[in-house]
Each structure stands twice: as C-alpha cells, then as structure tokens.
Design a protein around this motif. Structure first.
Motif, PDB file in Angstrom:
ATOM      1  N   ILE B 181       6.388  -8.398   8.992  1.00  0.00           N
ATOM      2  CA  ILE B 181       7.362  -8.850   7.994  1.00  0.00           C
ATOM      3  C   ILE B 181       8.735  -8.512   8.556  1.00  0.00           C
ATOM      4  CG2 ILE B 181       8.192  -8.649   5.618  1.00  0.00           C
ATOM      5  CD1 ILE B 181       5.447  -7.665   4.784  1.00  0.00           C
ATOM      6  N   HIS B 182       9.613  -9.499   8.648  1.00  0.00           N
ATOM      7  CA  HIS B 182      10.939  -9.309   9.249  1.00  0.00           C
ATOM      8  C   HIS B 182      10.847  -8.593  10.590  1.00  0.00           C
ATOM      9  CE1 HIS B 182      12.136  -9.481   4.816  1.00  0.00           C
ATOM     10  NE2 HIS B 182      12.403 -10.658   5.370  1.00  0.00           N
ATOM     11  N   GLY B 183       9.869  -8.966  11.383  1.00  0.00           N
ATOM     12  CA  GLY B 183       9.721  -8.403  12.727  1.00  0.00           C
ATOM     13  C   GLY B 183       9.108  -7.020  12.786  1.00  0.00           C
ATOM     14  N   LYS B 184       8.830  -6.408  11.614  1.00  0.00           N
ATOM     15  CA  LYS B 184       8.225  -5.075  11.620  1.00  0.00           C
ATOM     16  C   LYS B 184       6.741  -5.160  11.266  1.00  0.00           C
ATOM     17  CE  LYS B 184      12.331  -2.435  10.230  1.00  0.00           C
ATOM     18  NZ  LYS B 184      12.862  -1.562   9.150  1.00  0.00           N
ATOM     19  N   LYS B 185       5.963  -4.286  11.883  1.00  0.00           N
ATOM     20  CA  LYS B 185       4.521  -4.329  11.692  1.00  0.00           C
ATOM     21  C   LYS B 185       4.121  -3.710  10.358  1.00  0.00           C
ATOM     22  CE  LYS B 185       0.302  -3.049  14.128  1.00  0.00           C
ATOM     23  NZ  LYS B 185      -0.294  -2.928  15.468  1.00  0.00           N
ATOM     24  N   VAL B 186       3.290  -4.435   9.616  1.00  0.00           N
ATOM     25  CA  VAL B 186       2.856  -3.947   8.312  1.00  0.00           C
ATOM     26  C   VAL B 186       1.341  -3.744   8.277  1.00  0.00           C
ATOM     27  CG1 VAL B 186       2.513  -6.201   7.196  1.00  0.00           C
ATOM     28  CG2 VAL B 186       3.279  -4.254   5.827  1.00  0.00           C
ATOM     29  N   SER B 187       0.669  -4.346   9.251  1.00  0.00           N
ATOM     30  CA  SER B 187      -0.784  -4.245   9.248  1.00  0.00           C
ATOM     31  C   SER B 187      -1.327  -4.475  10.641  1.00  0.00           C
ATOM     32  CB  SER B 187      -1.355  -5.297   8.306  1.00  0.00           C
ATOM     33  OG  SER B 187      -2.749  -5.358   8.462  1.00  0.00           O
ATOM     34  N   GLY B 188      -2.397  -3.802  10.941  1.00  0.00           N
ATOM     35  CA  GLY B 188      -3.069  -4.005  12.213  1.00  0.00           C
ATOM     36  C   GLY B 188      -4.555  -4.218  11.972  1.00  0.00           C
ATOM     37  N   ILE B 189      -5.144  -5.021  12.830  1.00  0.00           N
ATOM     38  CA  ILE B 189      -6.568  -5.322  12.707  1.00  0.00           C
ATOM     39  C   ILE B 189      -7.217  -5.004  14.043  1.00  0.00           C
ATOM     40  CG2 ILE B 189      -8.271  -7.140  12.274  1.00  0.00           C
ATOM     41  CD1 ILE B 189      -6.151  -8.653  10.724  1.00  0.00           C
ATOM     42  N   LEU B 190      -8.385  -4.395  13.994  1.00  0.00           N
ATOM     43  CA  LEU B 190      -9.115  -4.071  15.215  1.00  0.00           C
ATOM     44  C   LEU B 190     -10.575  -4.439  15.013  1.00  0.00           C
ATOM     45  CD1 LEU B 190      -9.078  -2.474  17.991  1.00  0.00           C
ATOM     46  CD2 LEU B 190      -9.817  -0.511  16.652  1.00  0.00           C
ATOM     47  N   LEU B 191     -11.073  -5.392  15.785  1.00  0.00           N
ATOM     48  CA  LEU B 191     -12.471  -5.781  15.661  1.00  0.00           C
ATOM     49  C   LEU B 191     -13.287  -5.139  16.772  1.00  0.00           C
ATOM     50  CD1 LEU B 191     -11.252  -7.958  13.761  1.00  0.00           C
ATOM     51  CD2 LEU B 191     -13.113  -9.448  14.497  1.00  0.00           C
ATOM     52  N   ILE B 204     -17.470  -4.861  13.616  1.00  0.00           N
ATOM     53  CA  ILE B 204     -16.838  -4.074  12.566  1.00  0.00           C
ATOM     54  C   ILE B 204     -15.343  -4.367  12.593  1.00  0.00           C
ATOM     55  CG2 ILE B 204     -16.353  -1.772  11.681  1.00  0.00           C
ATOM     56  CD1 ILE B 204     -19.073  -0.953  12.874  1.00  0.00           C
ATOM     57  N   ALA B 205     -14.881  -4.998  11.509  1.00  0.00           N
ATOM     58  CA  ALA B 205     -13.467  -5.341  11.408  1.00  0.00           C
ATOM     59  C   ALA B 205     -12.743  -4.180  10.746  1.00  0.00           C
ATOM     60  CB  ALA B 205     -13.290  -6.616  10.592  1.00  0.00           C
ATOM     61  N   GLY B 206     -11.865  -3.549  11.498  1.00  0.00           N
ATOM     62  CA  GLY B 206     -11.086  -2.439  10.953  1.00  0.00           C
ATOM     63  C   GLY B 206      -9.707  -2.947  10.577  1.00  0.00           C
ATOM     64  N   VAL B 207      -9.293  -2.644   9.348  1.00  0.00           N
ATOM     65  CA  VAL B 207      -8.018  -3.148   8.855  1.00  0.00           C
ATOM     66  C   VAL B 207      -7.178  -1.978   8.354  1.00  0.00           C
ATOM     67  CG1 VAL B 207      -6.953  -4.578   7.068  1.00  0.00           C
ATOM     68  CG2 VAL B 207      -9.026  -5.351   8.207  1.00  0.00           C
ATOM     69  N   GLY B 208      -5.963  -1.895   8.844  1.00  0.00           N
ATOM     70  CA  GLY B 208      -5.035  -0.893   8.334  1.00  0.00           C
ATOM     71  C   GLY B 208      -3.848  -1.609   7.724  1.00  0.00           C
ATOM     72  N   ILE B 209      -3.586  -1.358   6.443  1.00  0.00           N
ATOM     73  CA  ILE B 209      -2.442  -2.004   5.795  1.00  0.00           C
ATOM     74  C   ILE B 209      -1.548  -0.916   5.210  1.00  0.00           C
ATOM     75  CG2 ILE B 209      -1.705  -3.823   4.196  1.00  0.00           C
ATOM     76  CD1 ILE B 209      -4.683  -4.581   3.907  1.00  0.00           C
ATOM     77  N   SER B 210      -0.287  -0.927   5.581  1.00  0.00           N
ATOM     78  CA  SER B 210       0.677   0.015   5.019  1.00  0.00           C
ATOM     79  C   SER B 210       1.105  -0.555   3.676  1.00  0.00           C
ATOM     80  CB  SER B 210       1.870   0.159   5.958  1.00  0.00           C
ATOM     81  OG  SER B 210       1.419   0.643   7.206  1.00  0.00           O
ATOM     82  N   VAL B 211       0.501  -0.062   2.621  1.00  0.00           N
ATOM     83  CA  VAL B 211       0.726  -0.659   1.301  1.00  0.00           C
ATOM     84  C   VAL B 211       1.904   0.010   0.591  1.00  0.00           C
ATOM     85  CG1 VAL B 211      -0.310  -1.276  -0.920  1.00  0.00           C
ATOM     86  CG2 VAL B 211      -1.722  -1.238   1.142  1.00  0.00           C
ATOM     87  N   ASN B 212       1.700   1.247   0.144  1.00  0.00           N
ATOM     88  CA  ASN B 212       2.728   1.892  -0.677  1.00  0.00           C
ATOM     89  C   ASN B 212       3.470   3.018   0.037  1.00  0.00           C
ATOM     90  OD1 ASN B 212       2.442   0.221  -2.975  1.00  0.00           O
ATOM     91  ND2 ASN B 212       0.530   1.286  -3.484  1.00  0.00           N
ATOM     92  N   LEU B 213       3.521   2.971   1.347  1.00  0.00           N
ATOM     93  CA  LEU B 213       4.306   3.957   2.084  1.00  0.00           C
ATOM     94  C   LEU B 213       5.786   3.704   1.807  1.00  0.00           C
ATOM     95  CD1 LEU B 213       1.582   3.588   3.905  1.00  0.00           C
ATOM     96  CD2 LEU B 213       2.917   4.885   5.572  1.00  0.00           C
ATOM     97  N   LEU B 214       6.535   4.792   1.669  1.00  0.00           N
ATOM     98  CA  LEU B 214       7.991   4.680   1.510  1.00  0.00           C
ATOM     99  C   LEU B 214       8.641   5.012   2.844  1.00  0.00           C
ATOM    100  CD1 LEU B 214       8.257   6.453  -1.955  1.00  0.00           C
ATOM    101  CD2 LEU B 214       8.091   3.992  -1.464  1.00  0.00           C
ATOM    102  N   ARG B 223      10.279   4.066  12.210  1.00  0.00           N
ATOM    103  CA  ARG B 223      10.993   3.341  11.146  1.00  0.00           C
ATOM    104  C   ARG B 223      11.578   1.999  11.572  1.00  0.00           C
ATOM    105  NH1 ARG B 223      13.749   8.385   7.738  1.00  0.00           N
ATOM    106  NH2 ARG B 223      11.752   9.453   7.494  1.00  0.00           N
ATOM    107  N   SER B 224      11.902   1.865  12.840  1.00  0.00           N
ATOM    108  CA  SER B 224      12.495   0.591  13.264  1.00  0.00           C
ATOM    109  C   SER B 224      11.436  -0.458  13.577  1.00  0.00           C
ATOM    110  CB  SER B 224      13.364   0.817  14.505  1.00  0.00           C
ATOM    111  OG  SER B 224      12.549   1.268  15.563  1.00  0.00           O
ATOM    112  N   ILE B 225      10.171  -0.043  13.716  1.00  0.00           N
ATOM    113  CA  ILE B 225       9.145  -1.026  14.102  1.00  0.00           C
ATOM    114  C   ILE B 225       8.049  -1.200  13.057  1.00  0.00           C
ATOM    115  CG2 ILE B 225       9.480  -0.777  16.607  1.00  0.00           C
ATOM    116  CD1 ILE B 225       7.034   1.123  16.592  1.00  0.00           C
ATOM    117  N   ALA B 226       8.014  -0.311  12.048  1.00  0.00           N
ATOM    118  CA  ALA B 226       6.946  -0.403  11.048  1.00  0.00           C
ATOM    119  C   ALA B 226       7.526  -0.478   9.651  1.00  0.00           C
ATOM    120  CB  ALA B 226       6.025   0.814  11.165  1.00  0.00           C
ATOM    121  N   THR B 227       6.814  -1.152   8.768  1.00  0.00           N
ATOM    122  CA  THR B 227       7.252  -1.228   7.380  1.00  0.00           C
ATOM    123  C   THR B 227       6.029  -1.270   6.483  1.00  0.00           C
ATOM    124  OG1 THR B 227       8.733  -2.383   5.848  1.00  0.00           O
ATOM    125  CG2 THR B 227       7.409  -3.759   7.313  1.00  0.00           C
ATOM    126  N   SER B 228       6.242  -1.301   5.158  1.00  0.00           N
ATOM    127  CA  SER B 228       5.104  -1.361   4.230  1.00  0.00           C
ATOM    128  C   SER B 228       5.320  -2.499   3.245  1.00  0.00           C
ATOM    129  CB  SER B 228       4.986  -0.047   3.459  1.00  0.00           C
ATOM    130  OG  SER B 228       5.983   0.014   2.452  1.00  0.00           O
TER     131      SER B 228
END
Lengths: 322, 322
Positions: B181-191, B204-214, B223-228
C-alpha cells in the motif's frame, strides 16, 4: 536360535539339510524351523526349499565395504559424505532429517535394509538386506521448482548410464523414471522435494536398485514384473562400484544441466527411453488417455498423440506400455 | 511485576504515568520499569513514551474471537478446521506437523504471536501479539509441481481481493506475491511445498498480514518500508472478518483455477499488479537484469523487456521496483 540354524547349514555348505534333521538336532518343531528360516530370509539370507530334501543356504547378506566404497569415489561433491545404516525405515526419512540438521549437498544415505522403503505414489518398495542399493542423495539445486520434473528425468538418465557401464545389460527408461530390463522393473527412483514459493529448497533423490536379488528373493507376485541386475547379467554385481558409477554419472549430468539447461539431458533421456514411439495408456484427473508417446517437451512433460491426431501433454502420473 | 504495572495504567486510562511515579509506587528502578514496558510491548501492548510526561497505554493485545471467526466462515472446506495458539515459533512449523499427522485440506493454523515467523528467502517476519494475522493454510492440490508458481500468484490475488473488500484501501501486488500500500509492505505470503517426483504432495500457504499494528509497533528501521491496514485505512480492522474474507476468496480462486487453469488467475493478477509496465531490477544466478516488467507468461514467470529489446523470463527471486 537363528544363529544355531546358520551354524548347522555352514557345517555342510551347498547341500540340503532336511527339516527333520534340523528339528532333531536343535529340538524344535518343523513349524518353528520354518518361522526361523523366514526371519533369516528377511535378514538377507537366501534359502532354496525343495520338497523331501529340505533347505539349502544359497547366499548370505553382504555388508557394505565402506573403505572400498569411499576409496573408489571419483566424484567432487556427491557421495563425499556417506551415512551407512544396517536397518532403517527408509533412507529418505533419514535424509530429510539430515537436511534439517544442515547436511550439505551430495550427502548420501545407504542402508543394508529398509523396513518401510517408499516407492512412487505411496507404494511400498521391497528392500531386503544386503542385496540391493537403497540410497538417498541430498541435493540443493538453486533452480525454480518449475524445473523439478527435469531433475526427475536427469536422475533416470544418470542411473541408466551407470548400470549400462557396470553391468552391460540392455536397460531402458519408462517415463518418467522407472528402469526396465526386458520389460521388468529393476530400479525405481523417487525424488522428494521441498519448495518455498517458486524456489526449490532441497531435493532428496531416493534410488532403489535390485542388485543381487535372486529369483527366490522375490515374493511370488513380483516375479513376473520385477528383476535384478544379477538375474539379468548372470552374475554378482559390485554394489560399491555401482554406487560410485551412479554418483559420477549424476555429477556429470547435473553439471551439464546447470550449465546448458535441459536440452542435452532431454536428448539423452530420449535415446534411453523405452516409452517413445510406443502405444501407451494413462489415467489423468480428466480421464483415460491412450495414444503414441511422441517426445518430451521443454519442461519434461510427455507429449502423446491420440488416435484422432491430438497432441496431449502428460505432466504427472504413471503410464502403462501397451 | 508486569501485571502490577498494567493495573497502575488502568487506574487512569488514556493519561500519562511518569516513570518517577511508577518507580515510587512499585519500588523499582527506572531502568527496571523500562525493561518491563519493553516486555509488555512484546506481548502486544502499545505504549506511547513522551519525555517529561512518561508512558501512556494506548492499546492492549486482542485475542482471537473464536466463535465469531467460526460462525462467520462462509467457505465449504477452507478454514473448517481451525487450530489457534497463543504463541508459536511459526504457524508454518505447526502446519507441517499437522500434515504429517493427517490433517485434511483446508485446515488452518492461527497464532496470536510468532517468535520465529518466516518470510521469503529465509528472512524473519515481525509478528507481534494480537495485532496481525499469522496464518497457515494446508492445501493438497492434485496438480503437478510444475504449476506451483501459479499457486503462489493465486494466493496473492485472493489476499489482495479480500483486503480490498474488507478495508477499501488501494493495495497492489509486487511480483510474485508481496502486497503493497503506497509502496510499503503490508503483507507477505510464503508457500512451502512438498513434492514427490513431478507431483505436489501438499502445500502450506503462510500468510502474514499487519492488521492493527500502529506506527509505534514497528522497529525504527521498518517504518519506511512497512505499514499496516489500520495505519492505511485509518481505523481498527476486524481480524476475524479478514480471515473469513481471505479464505472465501481463496476458495473461489482455487475452484476457478482447478476448473479453468491459470488463464483467469493470470488476468486477475495482472489487473492487481503494481509491477507490470514499470522499470524493475533483479539479480539472477547469471547476473543483474534491468528492464520493463511486461507480463506474466503461461507458467507464472515474469517477462521483462531489457533496454535492447530482449524478452527475458524471471522464474524466481525478488525484484526491485525502480
């Protein structure tokens, strides 16, 4: 008791010992003797049984000659680390554990005997003691998982060439990686892979070769479809020499593949195939396919021409030669 | 001690408590307080620290609302068996063990917190407690391993569509399966896949989603490359709703793929991509490649057009958007 039975056979090598005599000398019942003989068979001893004559000990289980194996290894990386076991459930299971604990590429696992040898499609694999090569080879190729089927075909080429060199038998490959002599299976290969997204993490190539099994070593139901190198070449084959030849061929094919891609491997596979230009039959998730096996495509899939001229690709499964 | 500190913050919600006051009331040093606050942060509590004012408790870790999750599940197979843990090393590791003990397709593993979350290429993944979705999904598709890269792309499409529906954010896919989102990573998937010769055994599909991180939950360097999703959508997002939406999208895409093949998935992926028609750079075993990302091919590989007009296929690895 098994040891006392063996001593008795070794007193008079090559000759028959009757059940009555064993029973009398060891003081056990005929049924008990039969049970012990079966146990010894599972350990790799071969007995011939003839009615009225009794049992004759034909051969004893061999042991891996470790120094001979290691000294004759002409490879650079493959087989430079060797783990040898007397009995394992499956060399594949051991190899998976070795990878997890950081074993490097080229590490091999050998066992005299497998109690739960694995074949393709979850089938079991008959692996008696001392008479075969039950080997697992750890590979960590830096290639996309996409190319995995090509590695399966490469393994068959390497093993087929090694057997030709060591045993001078007329052997061929049935798609994708079964080795046949006179239509009977002599070796099976099973590549188990672990992938991460589109990349391979590691591959464990499991190889089962029926080397010095005799007719008597096969259960009745396998005799029409399975054979061994000893049966087909008419003499005992050195397991050590064959492992060395296989790893050397594999290392050469693998280097060729990494440098030039699949094209040269494909040509070698096609030259060794007993599948191409023959009528075959296979079942796929969308039904049976019959036709003439024509060629391999760039990915390693088998192209089949159906009776109405359609070209169909087979990516996976077993085929039946008609 | 951590509990006594929490009680103290809960006496006066939303207001700052100074280090001096905590120190006086609990009889511990300022350094010890700082250490306890850090421990609570690792458990999922968010604190704001302001000089001269002290600390303020902003949010507490959430817990999975299991009945809400299960009751709202609209899928037929995926997520019908759910294993939820407070803390695991990695949900992927648990899922591998579940497969080995016979867990069926669609089984999912969720954890509040991962102590050793895995990302692509052996990287670690920041997975604090209660604020994200750390999920592993077991799949047993009857497809050749050859098609594995397509499943990787399918997973990204399903997750991207689910996030769009639940959060109405402007999200896109970076090849092969990162969500930005806006160039920052919010989720990663690893199969992670396991194959046998040319066939997949399981994925096994592994999913990481930064949902409610502040903002405060991220280490400075991220902080410059990741967001939630919470940061980007400006409000708290229901994790239960998002898991339900993801599994439903996945189930639909998966059925479409099994019936019609990769073509429709490819079109959806291309429509959601932030990679295509843009200059990219990547390193391959044979050197750096720069060019314009053009399209996906039939296998899922990325076709790149280099400055001299050559079309190069990228099968694997990471790309850098320029």
């Amino acid at each position: 008791m098994n040891e006392r039975i063996l001593e008795l056979f070794e007193e008079t090598p090559e000759t028959y010992v009757s059940g009555a005599e064993i029973s009398r000398r060891l003081g056990v019942s005929r049924t008990a003797i039969w049970k012990h003989i079966e146990e010894l068979r599972a350990e790799g001893y071969t007995f011939e049984a003839a009615s009225r004559k009794g049992y004759r000990l034909i051969s004893k289980p061999a042991k891996w000659q470790v120094s001979k194996l290691l000294n004759g290894m002409k490879t650079k990386a493959l087989g430079q680390k060797v783990h040898i076991y007397d009995e394992v459930d499956s060399t594949q299971t051991i190899a998976h554990k070795l990878v997890a604990s950081g074993a490097p590429e080229g590490t091999i696992v050998l066992a005299e005997r497998q109690t739960a040898g694995r074949g393709r499609m979850g089938r079991s694999w008959h692996s008696p003691s001392g008479k075969g090569i039950w080997l697992s080879l750890i590979l960590t190729p830096r290639i996309p998982v996409y190319f995995m089927p090509q590695l399966t075909l490469l393994s068959a080429v390497a093993l087929c060439r090694a057997i030709q060199k060591v045993c001078q038998v007329d052997i061929g490959i049935k798609w994708p990686n079964d080795l046949l002599i006179h239509g009977k299976k002599v070796s099976g290969i099973l590549l188990e892979s672990s992938g991460e997204d589109e990349r391979l993490k590691y591959v464990i190539a499991g190889v089962g070769i029926s080397v010095n099994l005799l007719e008597e070593d096969y259960p009745e139901e396998l005799r029409s479809i399975a054979t061994s190198l000893a049966i087909e070449s008419g003499g005992k084959v050195s397991r050590e020499e064959l492992v060395q030849a296989f790893l050397l061929e594999f290392e050469e094919m693998y280097a060729l593949y990494m440098e030039k891609g699949f094209a040269p491997i494909r040509l070698l596979w096609e030259a060794l195939s007993v599948t191409l230009k023959r009528p075959i039959r296979t079942s796929t998730p969308s039904g049976f396919i019959e036709g003439i096996a024509d060629s391999l495509d760039d990915t390693g899939a088998l192209t089949v021409i159906t009776p109405n001229g359609e070209r169909v690709k087979i990516y996976s499964g077993d085929i039946e030669l008609k």
